[in-house]
Design an enzyme around this catalytic site. Sequence first.
Site, short mmCIF file in Angstrom:
data_model
loop_
_atom_site.label_atom_id
_atom_site.label_comp_id
_atom_site.label_asym_id
_atom_site.label_seq_id
_atom_site.Cartn_x
_atom_site.Cartn_y
_atom_site.Cartn_z
N LYS A 78 1.14 -1.30 0.09
CA LYS A 78 -0.12 0.13 -0.13
C LYS A 78 0.86 1.20 0.13
CE LYS A 78 -4.14 -1.98 1.97
NZ LYS A 78 -5.43 -1.66 2.99
N ASN A 99 -4.87 1.94 -1.62
CA ASN A 99 -5.57 0.53 -1.76
C ASN A 99 -6.29 0.59 -3.07
OD1 ASN A 99 -7.88 2.10 -1.01
ND2 ASN A 99 -8.74 0.17 -0.31
#
Length: 282
Positions: A78, A99
């Site tokens: 991420k 994300n």
Amino acid sequence: MVDKKTNISVDGKTKIYGIIGDPVSHSFSPLMQTTGLQELGINAVYLPFPTEKERLGDLLKAFTEIDLQGFNVTVPFKSDIIPFLDEIDPAAKALGSVNTVAPTRNGWKGYSTDGAGFVRGLQEANFDPKGKNVAMLGAGGSAKAVAYALCEAGIHRLDIINRTKANSESLQALLTEHFPDVLISTVQTYLGYDLLLNTTSVGMREGDCPAPFELLVGAGLVCDIIYNPAKTDMLKQAEERDIPTQNGLPMLLYQGVLALEIWTKQTAPVKVMAKVLKNHLS
């Protein structure tokens, strides 16, 4: 060509979406998102793409070549994905976490829908965070995304309760910089919180409860972002005191719903996506 995991035919006309991570085979997103896309009448499939950190740049080049329509990012990439993106949404930039990625005219753009998904789950349960006093257990990656979204939604106070003081203070500094009007503390300062929230992994084992008894007293709503088990010990203790509860399933659902809406610019079929997700979990 038929994808073996979904049994869906993938040809030149089929749009492709996906998720990257390591590992990624455990993700619920392929089933949920493929179902959502098809419910919208889009000829598309959503596939898992396991990869390694060293291959991220090559993977995005490949995604561009096959005209991938968008993808999700799960652990541990991420933050690692950010240098390879052309644009980042302000919230994702502040969090240092992405994300959801969508193609734009200028390249790939990153978003963070985790925290916003949590807040949307609260709102769908008729809990408005605006003006509320919140106690949050934990200060990790999930806590950061959720806290940012709660502050953005207009909470009055946030008390961050975490074992590692340095992490709490770091999160406090980040939030104070972006939301100076929110009262933020790294200790418990209040009794009878409107919202008590666990963002840690404590509670995944039976008998583990991250919240001391006094935090539950007078709480308006108790949430745990864990969704397996569906009822953690903290939620059970809250229910014994007739306190409303919510587990992590709404956050899981709505972070995916928001991603789908970013990609398609359409309203996601929430009920259908929720049903397939619940069936899969059960």
